[in-house]
Scaffold this active site. Structure first.
Site, PDB file in Angstrom:
ATOM      1  N   GLU A  71     -16.963  10.599   4.547  1.00 43.78           N
ATOM      2  CA  GLU A  71     -16.578   9.231   4.909  1.00 43.78           C
ATOM      3  C   GLU A  71     -15.716   8.681   3.785  1.00 43.78           C
ATOM      4  O   GLU A  71     -16.067   8.766   2.614  1.00 43.78           O
ATOM      5  CB  GLU A  71     -17.804   8.333   5.155  1.00 43.78           C
ATOM      6  CG  GLU A  71     -18.689   8.072   3.963  1.00 43.78           C
ATOM      7  CD  GLU A  71     -19.650   6.890   4.168  1.00 43.78           C
ATOM      8  OE1 GLU A  71     -19.466   6.099   5.110  1.00 43.78           O
ATOM      9  OE2 GLU A  71     -20.584   6.767   3.361  1.00 43.78           O
ATOM     10  N   ASP A 104       0.865  -1.167   0.000  1.00 39.68           N
ATOM     11  CA  ASP A 104       0.000   0.000   0.000  1.00 39.68           C
ATOM     12  C   ASP A 104       0.912   1.231   0.000  1.00 39.68           C
ATOM     13  O   ASP A 104       2.092   1.163   0.341  1.00 39.68           O
ATOM     14  CB  ASP A 104      -0.935  -0.008   1.206  1.00 39.68           C
ATOM     15  CG  ASP A 104      -2.245   0.710   0.913  1.00 39.68           C
ATOM     16  OD1 ASP A 104      -2.263   1.587   0.021  1.00 39.68           O
ATOM     17  OD2 ASP A 104      -3.257   0.415   1.571  1.00 39.68           O
TER      18      ASP A 104
END
Length: 889
Positions: free
Chosen positions: A631, A283
């Site tokens: 979000e 990542d």
């Protein structure tokens, strides 16, 4: 054996350099150029990929090898290797690469419970990916979001509804997630025996689902039972069934070790146990966390971090640790160059299997025409998926569907006309923005549609609109002066100067400067803001690449958006009629350039206009929910109920609850449409509002799907892929990764709406459940049931199969989904559904994480929902049949 020899006549053809006599390196001269071209053995398509990769790597220096292990791998001109950027996204359509079809967000894909439809979507998305890639290459573009290696899908388990990235997943169940994930991966990677269509990447491996704000520091612990029962099954299916070519390791630590340096996860489980042959990518900037003291801090230096990652199986770095620090790591014998070669072999094998070093004419996928991108066929599929994702949560007295002959309707709420709430995160640039407001106006041309915002999405998060031309001044003209440069950083004189009435630009596919082929350009806007009202304003710049915003010669906003548009804002008191000099500096390097100058007047009364709109309407539609602006992934947002991308409360924001109560008090028939990426505790609405439709972030045509459901042109059939809880207090601590009291499998409380829940406008009856009374262990359990449409409309039913270990209630899940099938039934039609539950599915997982099959009693439930719920949690348009059977030796 193939004949690898090539005639001298072939070799002397103009500009043909791909082949050579094996084992001989040739230097040729172009017939149309004085440029000398070298042909290498690895360019011989007749050799095996293994031999070609081996030949290429053995000619590379250590420095060159390491350079190819970073996501933005540079060209190696002497070897004929072009630059390549591994970073691409296609979570729900090709993302961040300009025009593309935008499908419903991943959580909506899960709500379809239709793996074959998602396979079709994967095929369509990879068609667009291939077409776009080859066009980029023809234009000499090889940057971020322009390649064929996609960091999708996110098959983490949505174990906690507070997680802001849960919208990217297919829900809380490992089996449903695996079925959707496997089919999407297969659709993406294609079915050709020789060439991959694209590379898919299963992420984030493993035990990863928030919190976002501490993901660089957190160290998670689980039992082996939870690891193998919940967190690993979808990844195992992706590797073994879908043959996913890439896996992305997660930011967090698992059992004290960073996931991207975990021998347990990457070497033992992934490669040894599952036989994974592809490559692992970190990542982004995750390996930096290894040595940064404020994060994991498990090693002291970047060189040690890079060595730890490579030794344990991470091949590609999204970040800057490998290059140049691996050079130091090799010199200090922290990692052997042979391990560098292993990683490089995996990476180049992928590029060869994508056909990147072969004649495009020989690659099946290179022939996909560009006109497939955002084609009518693809848009129709996006709409179809959006419709199948709609979940009707409540429908008292069959208030839905609405009649089309109503004279007036109020469409109210922060998501009624919000573009971003169609798209979710990780999206492309669509042609359409069909919001609920627009769709209802289109559907009801003879009806008075009364619109009002009603409230902000949350207190402190106003709805931003483009600053209008009426308050932008460029001398005597309305708007701003725009100076357009064909180079970055405003080099030279402007190629184009014009007045732009507003700054609201998405330059896809056409660039702002005529005949500009490059993605690199810059724009400077200047002028004044002259507000028509005194007040406190929020002013924002949303742009891709790089942007600055000045007001009164003061720099208020500056950012670099290296892979997707960013929004940055500030609050400023402005006086009516006063001129405020404004300047925007924007320069672009990405393939989806856009720039927007936005504002909102704070502390405005939004409620009164909404009440007035409702009073003069027969029916009220409240479009509520959340937004991907508050979000999502590791955000700076801190609002009541929201925490750096995650949520600290499951309730609707207070502003929306107040709006809903005020509108409901008017006594008008009211329907709530929710647009969100995670579960909402809409307890008051569930008790008081007659109908609730869950629409997720439904894609570019989502508003049309919503309108079609509300007015009966489509019978809703989606099912919840997650549990809707009543309160955050029902849940364990967010950082507790043990599965006790989480998800439908282990939650012992009463949910608001359970996993698998969803109503229909028709009704379904189950009969003739046929299951053997006894089954020998290790044999499949054959289940047959008949399903009849007993209502007045045709519709889809999602037949769900659940299993409970009756003798092991204390140590096993309450129930486990072991199968499902989506079927279509005409009015009065009956279909027989057959399903086999495999032995692996009824095996128990021991505390050691091993599968155990032994004799005992199993309860099997078959129906359009989970069994055992009452009231709102019980879908009254379907039913469940259950039967116990005995497993015997």
């Amino acid at each position: 054996m193939k004949n690898n020899k090539i005639s001298m006549l072939e070799l002397l053809k103009p500009r043909r350099y791909r082949f050579l006599i094996p084992g001989i390196l040739l230097t040729l001269w172009s017939c149309n150029s004085n440029k000398k071209t070298t042909v290498f053995e690895y360019q011989n398509e007749n050799l095996s990929i293994e031999k070609r990769v081996e030949d290429l790597i053995k000619q590379m220096t250590l420095k060159e090898k390491i350079s190819q292990m970073r996501f933005d791998a540079p060209a190696i001109e002497r070897l004929g290797i072009p630059e390549y950027n591994w970073w691409n996204e296609c979570l729900h359509g090709v993302a961040r690469a300009g025009e593309a079809t935008v499908f419903p967000q991943a959580i909506g894909m899960g709500a379809t419970w239709n793996p074959s439809l998602i396979f079709e979507m994967g095929t369509v998305v990879s068609d667009e990916a291939r077409a776009k890639h080859h066009k980029f290459v023809e234009e000499g573009k090889r940057g971020i979001s322009q390649g064929l290696t996609f960091w999708t899908p996110n098959i983490n388990i949505f174990r906690d509804p507070r997680w802001g990235r849960g919208q990217e997943t297919y829900g809380e169940d490992p089996f449903l997630t695996s079925r959707i994930g496997v089919n999407y991966i297969k659709g993406l990677q294609g079915d050709d025996d020789k060439y991959l269509k694209v590379v898919a990447t299963a992420k984030h491996f493993a035990v990863h689902s928030g919190p976002e704000k501490s993901r660089h520091q957190d160290n998670y612990q689980t039992t082996n039972k939870d690891l193998y029962e919940t967190y690993l099954p979808a990844f195992e299916a992706a590797v073994k069934e879908a043959k996913v070519y890439s896996v992305m390791c997660a930011y967090n630590r698992y059992r004290d070790v960073p996931c991207c340096g975990s021998d347990l996860l990457l070497s033992k489980i992934l490669r040894e146990d599952w036989g994974f042959k592809g490559y692992v990518v970190s990542d982004c900037w995750a390996i930096n966390d290894f040595w940064q003291e404020e994060n994991h801090g498990v090693v002291k230096t970047p060189a040690e971090a890079g060595a730890m990652a490579v030794r344990n199986g991470t091949d590609l770095n999204c970040g800057n640790v490998f290059d140049p620090n691996l050079n130091e790591a090799v010199l200090k014998e922290l990692v052997d160059e042979s391990q560098i070669d292993i990683a490089l072999t995996r990476l180049f094998k992928a590029r060869f299997e994508l056909g990147m070093f072969d004649d495009p004419e020989h690659v099946k996928w290179s022939k996909i025409p560009y006109n497939v991108v955002a084609s009518d066929k693809h848009l129709a599929l996006s709409e179809k998926i959006a419709k199948q994702s709609m979940v009707l949560l409540k429908n008292d007295n069959n208030i839905l569907p609405l009649k089309k002959d109503i004279k007036s309707i109020a469409v109210i709420g922060p998501n009624a006309n919000a573009v971003q709430s169609l798209l979710g995160n990780y999206h492309g640039t669509p042609h359409n923005f069909i919001t609920p407001l627009k769709a209802i106006k289109d559907k009801l041309p003879n009806t008075q549609v009364n619109y009002a915002l009603g409230s902000d999405i949350a207190s402190g998060w106003p709805t931003l609109n483009h600053i209008p031309a009426s308050v932008l001044k460029n001398g005597n003209q309305s708007g701003l002066k725009g100076e357009y440069f064909s180079k970055r950083n405003f080099e030279g004189k402007p190629t184009l100067t014009k007045t732009d009435s507003i700054v609201d630009f998405i330059w896809t596919p056409v660039r702002p400067i005529k005949d500009l082929k490059s993605d690199v350009f810059s724009v400077r806007w200047t002028g004044d803001i002259v507000p028509e009202q005194t007040g406190l304003y929020r002013i924002a710049l949303k742009a891709s690449s790089y942007g600055k915003l000045f007001v009164n010669d003061s720099l208020y906003v500056e950012f670099s958006a290296d892979h997707e548009p960013q929004t940055r804002y500030f609050d400023l008191e402005l006086k009516q009629g006063k001129s405020y000099p404004v300047k925007i500096e924007y320069h672009n390097t990405l393939s989806d350039p856009q720039a927007h100058l936005l504002w909102a007047k704070l502390n405005e009364d939004l409620l009164t206009p909404a009440i007035e709109a409702a009073k003069k309407s027969e029916v009220v539609l409240l479009c509520l929910g959340l937004s991907p602006e508050i979000e999502g992934e590791e955000m700076p947002v801190e609002l009541e109920g929201f925490d750096k991308g995650d949520r600290s409360s499951l309730k609707l924001p207070k502003t929306q609850i107040e709006l809903m109560k005020k509108i409901h008090a008017l006594g008008k028939p009211t329907i709530v449409v929710l647009m969100n990426g995670s579960a909402l505790a809409v307890n008051w609405a569930a008790e008081n509002v007659p109908a609730i439709l869950e629409a997720w972030y439904p894609g570019e045509l989502g508003g049309k799907a919503i309108a079609d459901v509300l007015f009966g042109d489509y019978n809703p059939s989606g099912r919840l892929p997650i549990t809707f809880y009543k309160s955050v207090t029902d849940l364990p601590d967010f950082k507790n990764y043990n599965m006790e009291n989480r998800t439908y499998k282990y939650f012992k409380g009463d949910p608001l709406f359970p996993f698998g829940h969803g109503l229909s406008y028709t009704s379904f009856e189950y009969s003739n459940l046929n299951i053997p009374e006894k089954v020998k262990i290790n044999e499949g359990i054959e289940v047959t049931v008949q399903v009849k449409n007993t209502g007045a409309l045709a519709g889809d039913e999602v037949v769900q199969f659940y299993l409970t270990h009756e003798d092991k209630q204390d140590e096993s899940p309450i129930r486990t989904l072991v199968g499902f099938e989506r079927i279509h039934l005409e009015v009065g039609e009956t279909k027989t559904v057959n399903h086999i539950i495999d032995a692996d599915q009824y095996a128990s997982i021991t505390p050691e994480g091993e599968k155990l099959i032994e004799s005992g009693n199993l309860l099997i439930s078959v129906g359009g929902k989970q069994p055992g719920f009452k009231g709102l949690a019980n879908a009254n348009s379907t039913e469940v049949l259950s039967r116990s059977i005995l497993l015997t030796n």
